[in-house]
Design a protein around this motif. Structure first.
Motif, short mmCIF file in Angstrom:
data_model
loop_
_atom_site.label_atom_id
_atom_site.label_comp_id
_atom_site.label_asym_id
_atom_site.label_seq_id
_atom_site.Cartn_x
_atom_site.Cartn_y
_atom_site.Cartn_z
N ASP A 87 -7.54 70.00 22.90
CA ASP A 87 -8.77 69.88 23.70
C ASP A 87 -9.58 68.65 22.84
O ASP A 87 -10.24 67.83 23.81
CB ASP A 87 -9.82 71.04 23.02
N LEU A 88 -9.13 68.27 21.76
CA LEU A 88 -9.75 67.11 21.21
C LEU A 88 -9.18 65.86 21.90
O LEU A 88 -9.79 65.01 22.31
CB LEU A 88 -9.44 66.96 19.89
N ALA A 89 -7.75 65.76 22.26
CA ALA A 89 -7.32 64.75 23.09
C ALA A 89 -7.60 64.73 24.49
O ALA A 89 -8.09 63.45 24.72
CB ALA A 89 -5.75 64.94 22.84
N LEU A 90 -7.91 65.72 24.96
CA LEU A 90 -8.47 65.79 26.51
C LEU A 90 -9.97 65.10 26.31
O LEU A 90 -10.26 64.27 27.14
CB LEU A 90 -8.63 67.34 26.97
N ALA A 91 -10.88 65.46 25.29
CA ALA A 91 -12.27 65.02 25.22
C ALA A 91 -12.28 63.40 24.83
O ALA A 91 -12.97 62.93 25.47
CB ALA A 91 -12.99 65.89 24.17
N LEU A 92 -11.26 63.09 24.13
CA LEU A 92 -11.26 61.62 23.70
C LEU A 92 -10.62 60.80 24.92
O LEU A 92 -11.38 59.88 25.24
CB LEU A 92 -10.33 61.40 22.74
N ASP A 93 -9.83 61.35 25.57
CA ASP A 93 -9.38 60.67 26.81
C ASP A 93 -10.35 60.54 27.94
O ASP A 93 -10.04 59.60 28.71
CB ASP A 93 -8.08 61.35 27.34
N ALA A 94 -11.27 61.57 27.99
CA ALA A 94 -12.30 61.22 29.16
C ALA A 94 -13.35 60.49 28.88
O ALA A 94 -14.29 60.29 29.39
CB ALA A 94 -12.82 62.80 29.21
N THR A 95 -13.45 59.80 27.42
CA THR A 95 -14.35 58.75 26.95
C THR A 95 -14.18 57.73 27.33
O THR A 95 -13.17 57.19 26.97
CB THR A 95 -14.83 59.30 25.57
N GLU A 96 -14.86 56.70 27.99
CA GLU A 96 -14.52 55.40 28.32
C GLU A 96 -14.35 54.36 27.33
O GLU A 96 -13.35 53.70 27.54
CB GLU A 96 -15.54 54.70 29.31
N PHE A 97 -14.97 54.50 26.36
CA PHE A 97 -14.63 53.52 25.35
C PHE A 97 -13.76 53.78 24.21
O PHE A 97 -13.52 53.21 23.40
CB PHE A 97 -16.39 53.17 24.46
N VAL A 98 -13.01 54.90 24.40
CA VAL A 98 -12.04 55.33 23.51
C VAL A 98 -10.46 55.22 24.02
O VAL A 98 -10.28 55.57 25.27
CB VAL A 98 -12.23 56.83 23.16
N GLU A 99 -9.60 54.79 23.23
CA GLU A 99 -8.20 54.81 23.45
C GLU A 99 -7.44 56.00 22.50
O GLU A 99 -7.89 55.68 21.48
CB GLU A 99 -7.45 53.58 23.31
N VAL A 100 -6.80 56.81 22.91
CA VAL A 100 -6.32 57.77 22.07
C VAL A 100 -4.68 57.93 22.11
O VAL A 100 -4.19 57.77 23.11
CB VAL A 100 -6.68 59.15 22.36
N ALA A 101 -4.31 58.00 20.99
CA ALA A 101 -2.81 58.09 20.62
C ALA A 101 -2.52 59.47 20.07
O ALA A 101 -3.14 59.67 19.01
CB ALA A 101 -1.92 57.06 19.95
N VAL A 102 -1.37 60.56 20.60
CA VAL A 102 -1.22 61.58 19.88
C VAL A 102 0.38 61.21 19.49
O VAL A 102 1.13 61.27 20.18
CB VAL A 102 -1.16 62.63 20.86
N LEU A 103 0.43 61.38 18.28
CA LEU A 103 1.73 60.93 17.50
C LEU A 103 2.59 62.11 17.11
O LEU A 103 2.05 63.25 16.60
CB LEU A 103 1.16 60.18 16.39
N ASN A 104 3.89 61.86 17.14
CA ASN A 104 4.90 62.97 16.44
C ASN A 104 4.67 62.86 14.89
O ASN A 104 4.51 61.74 14.21
CB ASN A 104 6.03 62.05 16.73
#
Length: 353
Positions: A87-104
């Motif tokens: 849910d946090l990754a989805l919220a961050l991804d929907a924000t225009e000034f944020v780039e998000v990486a989900v890491l192993n």
């Protein structure tokens, strides 16, 4: 005309709203817990800024508001932690000034050993922020709603199957004991029957979901072309693979499954047996185990591979794990080529028997 900063996979972000976005960039790490989020934000040559937010919808909104007040593009790294991170990754991804990486998590752990001695939530968040700054950045790609739903159903099914096995074992033990009253046995039978009905219903829902999505339906048909993978196993395997990024290589698939081998040899004194890392998804490893058992019986190519390993004095479990890893390679290949399984392409050097 004002300059624009382009975030990976997102529309260009105008700097008119944040006029200083073009002169600084922030690097953020988020350590995710069941209840809280530990945040560390850094800017090159500036002090750390750390905060903590609740891992709830309201907490996610408060986090995004706080980051927005910094008036700079933010590169965020977080670990893949199942339901707690999605849910946090989805919220961050929907924000225009944020780039998000989900890491192993394994990759982060290896990186962290060069930076820290202590392990706390705040220290983990700092490691992730350093990762955002120092390491090549690969933006997370948001899965489709169908993919998210399938993964949720397959994980719940996995838990129900474990419950079914436990209830069956309890019933078997109770029926063999003369001390067990009939009311207990009857209750266990009702409980087991209820779990059976829930499993059947959820599998039906999952198959309906797959049939309604052309991409999932095609991959499901390809999976069931592999010897040892029937509908039930295909559902579980597809539920785990569906969220992997489409640009991942087969080695990354293997690493994400935790089936990658770990060798421990050093000089003349250290020669430990090789083992698998187990640093990836236990759900994917579990989904591949029964198909591997079936494949060594019904597929001549995998059977020859398995028996060749046994002839080299590998233990049966080691050989089965190697077969599971080969199955993952095969699945990667048939997904990429969009053609059904052909064992001769997987083992061109082995004679079939």
């Amino acid at each position: 005309m004002s300059k624009q900063i382009v975030a990976l996979g997102k529309p260009a972000v105008s700097t008119e709203k944040y006029p200083d976005r073009q002169v600084k960039k922030l690097f953020c790490g988020i350590d995710i817990g069941a209840e809280t989020l530990a945040i560390a934000v850094m800017e090159v040559d500036h002090p750390w800024v750390q905060r903590e937010f609740a891992n709830t919808v309201a907490g996610h909104k408060a986090l995004l508001n706080w980051l927005g007040k910094m008036k700079a593009p933010v590169r965020v790294s977080l670990e893949a932690t199942g339901i707690y991170s999605m849910d946090l990754a989805l919220a961050l991804d929907a924000t225009e000034f944020v780039e998000v990486a989900v890491l192993n998590p394994k990759r982060v752990h290896d990186f962290a050993r060069t930076l820290r001695r202590s392990k706390t939530d705040s220290a983990d968040a700092q490691v992730l922020a350093e990762f955002s700054l120092r390491m090549p950045f690969a933006a997370w790609q948001k899965p489709s709603q169908s993919a998210l739903a399938l993964r949720a159903i397959s994980r719940h099914l996995e838990a129900l199957v474990v419950q079914q096995r436990r209830e069956g074992n309890r019933l078997h033990a109770a029926e063999r004991s003369l001390a067990t009253p009939r009311c207990v046995i009857a209750d266990l039978k009702r409980s087991l029957a209820g779990v059976d009905r829930r499993i059947v219903k959820l599998r039906r829902e999952a198959l309906t979901l797959i049939a309604a999505d052309a991409h999932l339906s095609q991959r499901f048909r390809l999976l069931t072309s592999v010897p040892g993978i029937a509908a039930v196993s295909a559902l579980q395997i597809l539920g785990e693979l569906v969220l992997l990024a489409p640009d991942m290589k087969v080695r990354q698939w293997v690493a994400r499954s935790g089936l990658d081998p770990v060798h421990q040899d050093s000089g003349t004194s250290v020669h430990k047996p090789s083992r698998i890392s187990r640093a990836g998804s236990r759900h994917l490893r579990r989904a591949l185990y029964m198909p591997a058992l079936a494949a060594v019986r019904w597929d001549p190519h995998l059977k020859a591979f398995y028996e060749a390993l046994l002839a080299r004095h590998k233990r049966k479990l080691q050989a089965l794990i190697a077969v599971a890893r080969k199955l993952l390679h095969a699945i990667y290949g048939i997904f990429g080529s969009q053609t059904p399984y052909d064992g001769s392409k997987l083992f061109p050097h082995l004679l079939t028997i």
